[in-house]
Design an enzyme around this catalytic site. Structure first.
Site, mmCIF file in Angstrom:
data_model
loop_
_atom_site.group_PDB
_atom_site.id
_atom_site.type_symbol
_atom_site.label_atom_id
_atom_site.label_comp_id
_atom_site.label_asym_id
_atom_site.label_seq_id
_atom_site.Cartn_x
_atom_site.Cartn_y
_atom_site.Cartn_z
ATOM 1 N N HIS A 345 49.391 137.575 27.478
ATOM 2 C CA HIS A 345 50.128 136.380 27.041
ATOM 3 C C HIS A 345 49.257 135.185 26.754
ATOM 4 O O HIS A 345 49.766 134.133 26.362
ATOM 5 C CB HIS A 345 51.147 135.961 28.103
ATOM 6 N N LYS A 533 59.025 121.924 25.685
ATOM 7 C CA LYS A 533 58.207 123.037 26.150
ATOM 8 C C LYS A 533 57.449 122.548 27.372
ATOM 9 O O LYS A 533 57.453 121.363 27.668
ATOM 10 C CB LYS A 533 57.235 123.492 25.054
ATOM 11 N N ARG A 534 56.763 123.461 28.074
ATOM 12 C CA ARG A 534 55.940 123.017 29.196
ATOM 13 C C ARG A 534 54.914 121.979 28.727
ATOM 14 O O ARG A 534 54.441 122.034 27.594
ATOM 15 C CB ARG A 534 55.211 124.204 29.826
ATOM 16 N N LYS A 539 49.235 122.207 24.059
ATOM 17 C CA LYS A 539 50.467 122.092 23.271
ATOM 18 C C LYS A 539 50.553 120.737 22.540
ATOM 19 O O LYS A 539 51.382 120.536 21.668
ATOM 20 C CB LYS A 539 51.695 122.305 24.155
ATOM 21 N N THR A 641 58.019 130.760 21.626
ATOM 22 C CA THR A 641 59.334 131.329 21.330
ATOM 23 C C THR A 641 60.347 130.232 21.031
ATOM 24 O O THR A 641 61.356 130.493 20.391
ATOM 25 C CB THR A 641 59.856 132.198 22.495
ATOM 26 N N LYS A 645 63.722 129.823 18.368
ATOM 27 C CA LYS A 645 65.067 129.325 18.694
ATOM 28 C C LYS A 645 65.464 128.186 17.755
ATOM 29 O O LYS A 645 66.597 128.114 17.273
ATOM 30 C CB LYS A 645 65.113 128.832 20.144
HETATM 31 C C1 LIG Z 1 62.019 129.195 25.124
HETATM 32 C C2 LIG Z 1 61.689 128.417 26.316
HETATM 33 C C3 LIG Z 1 60.359 128.110 26.615
HETATM 34 C C4 LIG Z 1 59.198 128.496 25.725
HETATM 35 O O1 LIG Z 1 58.929 127.412 24.864
HETATM 36 P P1 LIG Z 1 57.595 127.335 23.983
HETATM 37 O O2 LIG Z 1 57.818 126.141 23.138
HETATM 38 O O3 LIG Z 1 57.557 128.585 23.173
HETATM 39 O O4 LIG Z 1 56.474 127.202 24.918
HETATM 40 C C5 LIG Z 1 60.094 127.362 27.753
HETATM 41 N N1 LIG Z 1 61.083 126.948 28.553
HETATM 42 C C6 LIG Z 1 62.371 127.215 28.303
HETATM 43 C C7 LIG Z 1 63.423 126.715 29.213
HETATM 44 C C8 LIG Z 1 62.724 127.957 27.175
HETATM 45 O O5 LIG Z 1 64.015 128.229 26.933
#
Ligand SMILES: *Cc1c(COP(=O)(O)O)cnc(C)c1O
Length: 798
Positions: A345, A533-534, A539, A641, A645
């Site tokens: 990952h 995101k985190r 990022k 991911t 979405k």
């Molecule tokens: C999809 C999702 C992530 C992943 O987000 P990235 O922008 O791809 O790092 C992290 N936290 C939650 C709650 C998510 O639903």
């Protein structure tokens, strides 16, 4: 059980009376919620039992997904929708004067994960069941999930997540399947048996709690098995019981709130071995209930290792085969290597997991002994394959400089190693793990991530779902690629304006949430530009903030410079020990405070930080986005991911060519995405050349200089020290993630979006084109890829 509204009402009322001795009218809201959840679980139980019987009867191969994290979120709506009983329940409850949404809001998120990696595991479980494949999830039953984030005075404050406070109605405790896990002690040779014996160990009892994973429009219902540690019957005699009990409780107490660096702690290693050992034990016992021995283990089981956290599966399986079932090393290794597959990952160096030899030898003496032997034989293999290339050997050894390298162990003991987006897999093969690709030419492969389009489109965005269904029907629920049927509609002006209206509705829902939780009025006619995101340096949330600062400074300086109104929305948790990340959160909030309250500019620019980003909040935020910020330094984000979405919900991706953004851009074409910044190879070349200097960028670009200066001149905080660490990260430490380098190109990309949005028809066209192509990023597609290339499963027929 119930097939009509009347049957539902009868059952609901009966259960309320039985459970709480009161009528529906008298019952408390939480009681109604718990009864509803229990009813849905019991409804699913029939299918659950039938699935187990069908898999057993046909002796089908199963996949076991081992993951330290499953970021499940809520299940009530998801399960009712998947079972097709949502409308019946909603109407039945309405007859009792109950709004189903009030019950939905009482469910806690099962937050057993940090971010993308854990959410991927949850999406995979949904797709596996929905596609009728037999699958098991294995993880830990944490007492407290990922911490709740509060923002106080602009700072992140962590609060424990007591997700089990009302109990977890979905789970079923299975004490019958409990097993023992052994820690510490030593290994001695036992002449009597002619084998190694683990003595003086401390045993812990592992008890499984099973949750049903309900598929959509199928009877297939799989299991997510959560392991809980309890005191063993064999209490250690040399230890005070209270101390022992405390140590046992610690194992499952908390999820490590860190998804990229490994906490170098014994407890973390204990957690890993705990669920690996317990999970394998139950798989083996189940196998031996059907077959006389383990020689066909790999024909009936495949184990997918979600990152390196469960990689102890490899030596533990060896241990069981050899010590408990008297297999020869070569036979055991052969089966292990045909059973295990590993998903990588990350390529961030600091996230590659290593364990000190001493720690592992003390905690898991027999397992460590086996790792040593795996390493010894691996060295022999490498020498033979490479004609004694000693330099290569030094780069690939599993045990090196007193540390066990988990990714190397994973590659050696798996038949498949996959990355999670094409670019990421290419980088693994061609750069980061090139030596291993040479040693094992056909092991490396790509499986681009996906997200379940049921949760992330159909259920979280019913408004958009209705619009899609009006146009093309609902076959995309089963075949997400059918979203392509939207293609002819993307240029249709009626569909475009309907889409625009849907987006406005979703923005209003988010605006109401923001008003309620942040007390900020946001304009739904502004561009909702969202980065959730985190929080992590790579990022580059900081790049986003720097650009906001730039816009604010320009507007303050030049009254003729005005942007199309923008609302910049953030959501992000920072690891509690990640000091820089927490300062960036504080900076976002400080900028928000000042900008939102400046009457000169706040018609044009608002900034919102939504606290406690998690699955349930994401389901509200993502449908409201116009712009999806995916701006990591190229080469650093394995896949991402949330980019998928957002795309599904009709947002335009503003991104670098990183992770799955590359594939999104290829699919939708240049007109339907805004790409900026350095490419992966440019980042590498620049880094390798050693010529990058953030001071040059600063000195040569007055916009950048002004933004950077504002971090330390008291603009955002009365103390000039507050954001000094951010300044130092960029200037003293030479801007590791090239924010300054990409700033200008990001600014131009933002300008482009500013202009694009003002052509409403074209903007809607872009968004619809994204939705039409998003079926590719359904985790149903990802799962079919895994099944075809790695798992080789057949569907369950009930
Ligand atoms: C999809 C999702 C992530 C992943 O987000 P990235 O922008 O791809 O790092 C992290 N936290 C939650 C709650 C998510 O639903």
């Amino acid at each position: 059980m119930f097939n009509t509204k009347e049957e539902f009402k009868y059952e609901f009322s009966k259960r309320i009376i039985e459970s709480y001795g009161r009528t529906v009218e008298e019952a408390h809201l939480t009681e109604k919620f718990m009864v509803l959840e229990t009813m849905v679980r019991d409804y699913a139980s029939v299918n659950w039992a039938m699935t187990k019987m069908a898999v057993q009867a046909k002796q089908q191969k199963q996949v076991h997904y081992f993951s330290m994290e499953f970021l499940v979120g809520r299940l009530l709506v998801n399960n009712m929708m998947n079972l097709g009983i949502y409308e019946i329940a909603k109407e039945g409850l309405a007859d009792y004067g109950i709004n189903i949404h009030d019950l939905e809001e009482l469910e806690s998120d099962a937050g057993l994960g940090n971010g993308g990696l854990g959410r991927l595991a949850a999406c995979f479980m949904d797709s596996l069941a929905s596609l009728s494949y037999p699958a098991f999830g294995n993880t830990i039953r944490y007492d407290y999930g990922f911490f709740k984030q509060k923002i106080e005075n602009g700072y992140q404050v962590e609060v424990p997540d007591q997700w089990l406070r009302l109990g977890n109605m979905w789970e079923v405790r299975k004490p019958k399947h409990a097993t023992e896990v052994k820690f510490w002690g030593k290994v001695i040779w036992d002449d009597a048996t002619g084998g190694w014996k683990h003595v003086d160990y401390e045993a812990v009892r592992a008890v499984p709690y099973d949750m049903p994973i309900v598929g959509n429009d199928t009877k297939v219902t799989n299991t997510l098995r959560l392991w809980k540690a309890e005191p063993s019957e064999n209490i250690p005699t040399n230890k005070d019981f209270r101390q022992y009990a405390q140590e046992v409780n610690d194992i499952c107490q908390t999820l490590y709130p860190d998804d990229s660096t490994h906490a170098g702690r014994v407890l973390r290693l204990k957690q890993q071995y705990f669920f690996v050992c317990a999970g394998l034990n139950s798989i083996i016992r189940a196998h031996l209930r059907v077959y006389p021995d383990l020689t066909n283990f790999h024909e009936k089981n495949v184990i997918q290792l979600n990152d390196t956290h469960p990689v102890l599966v490899i030596p533990e399986l060896m241990r069981v085969f050899i010590d408990d079932y008297n297999m020869e090393w070569d036979d055991a290794w052969n089966i292990v290597c045909k059973t295990c597959a590993y998903t990588n990952h990350t390529i961030l160096a600091e996230a590659l997991e290593k364990w000190p030899v001493d720690m592992m030898r003390d905690l898991l003496p027999r397992v460590y002994q086996i790792i040593e032997e795996i390493n010894r034989r691996f060295i022999g293999f490498v020498k033979q394959q490479t004609e004694n290339d000693n330099e290569l050997l030094q780069r690939v050894m599993i045990i090196k400089d007193g540390q066990v390298h988990m990714a190397r162990l994973a590659i050696a003991g798996s038949f498949s190693v996959n990355g999670v987006a094409q670019l990421h897999s290419d980088i693994l093969k061609e750069r980061e793990m090139k030596d291993f690709d040479t040693l094992y030419p056909n092991k490396f492969n790509n499986k681009t991530n996906g997200v379940t389009h049921r949760r992330w489109l159909a259920y979280c965005n019913p408004q958009l779902t209705s619009l899609i269904n009006e146009s093309i029907g609902d076959s995309w629920m089963h075949r997400p690629d059918d979203l392509e049927k939207l293609a002819p509609y993307v240029t249709d002006s009626i569909t475009q304006s309907k889409f625009y209206n849907v987006k406005q509705q979703r923005k209003q829902i988010l605006a109401d949430y923001i008003k309620e939780h942040n007390g900020i009025d946001v304009d739904v006619n502004s561009i909702f530009d969202i980065q959730v995101k985190r929080l992590h340096a790579y990022k580059r949330q900081l790049l986003n903030v720097m650009h906001i600062i730039y816009l604010y400074q320009r507007m303050k300086e030049d009254s003729s410079f005005r942007i199309y109104p923008h609302t910049y929305i953030f959501g992000a948790k920072a690891a509690p020990s990640y000091y820089l990340a927490k300062k960036i959160i504080k900076l976002i909030n400080s900028v928000a405070d000042k900008v939102n309250n400046d009457p000169e500019t706040n018609k044009y620019l608002k900034v919102v930080f939504i606290e406690n980003y998690g699955v349930t909040i994401a389901e509200k935020i993502i449908p409201a986005a116009d712009v999806s910020e995916q701006i990591s330094t190229a080469g650093k984000e394995a896949s991402g991911t949330s980019n998928m979405k957002f795309m599904m919900n009709g947002a335009l991706t503003l991104g670098t060519l990183d992770g799955a953004n590359v594939e999104i851009a290829e699919l939708v074409g240049d007109d339907n995405v805004v790409i900026f910044g350095m490419k992966d190879n440019e980042v590498n070349d620049l880094k390798a050349s050693g010529s990058y200097s953030s001071w040059n960028e600063y000195n040569n670009n007055p916009n950048i200089k002004k933004v950077i200066d504002s971090l330390v001149d008291g603009t955002w905080n009365s103390s000039r020290e507050e954001f000094k660490i951010i300044f130092d990260e960029l200037m003293a430490r030479n801007d590791e993630y090239f924010l300054l380098k990409d700033f200008e190109s990001y600014r131009l990309a933002q300008e482009k979006i500013n202009n694009l949005y003002q052509d409403r028809a074209n903007w809607s066209k872009i968004c619809l084109a994204n939705i039409a192509k998003s079926g590719h990023f359904s985790s149903d597609r990802t799962i079919e890829d895994y099944v075809k290339d790695i798992w080789h499963l057949n569907r369950v027929k009930i």
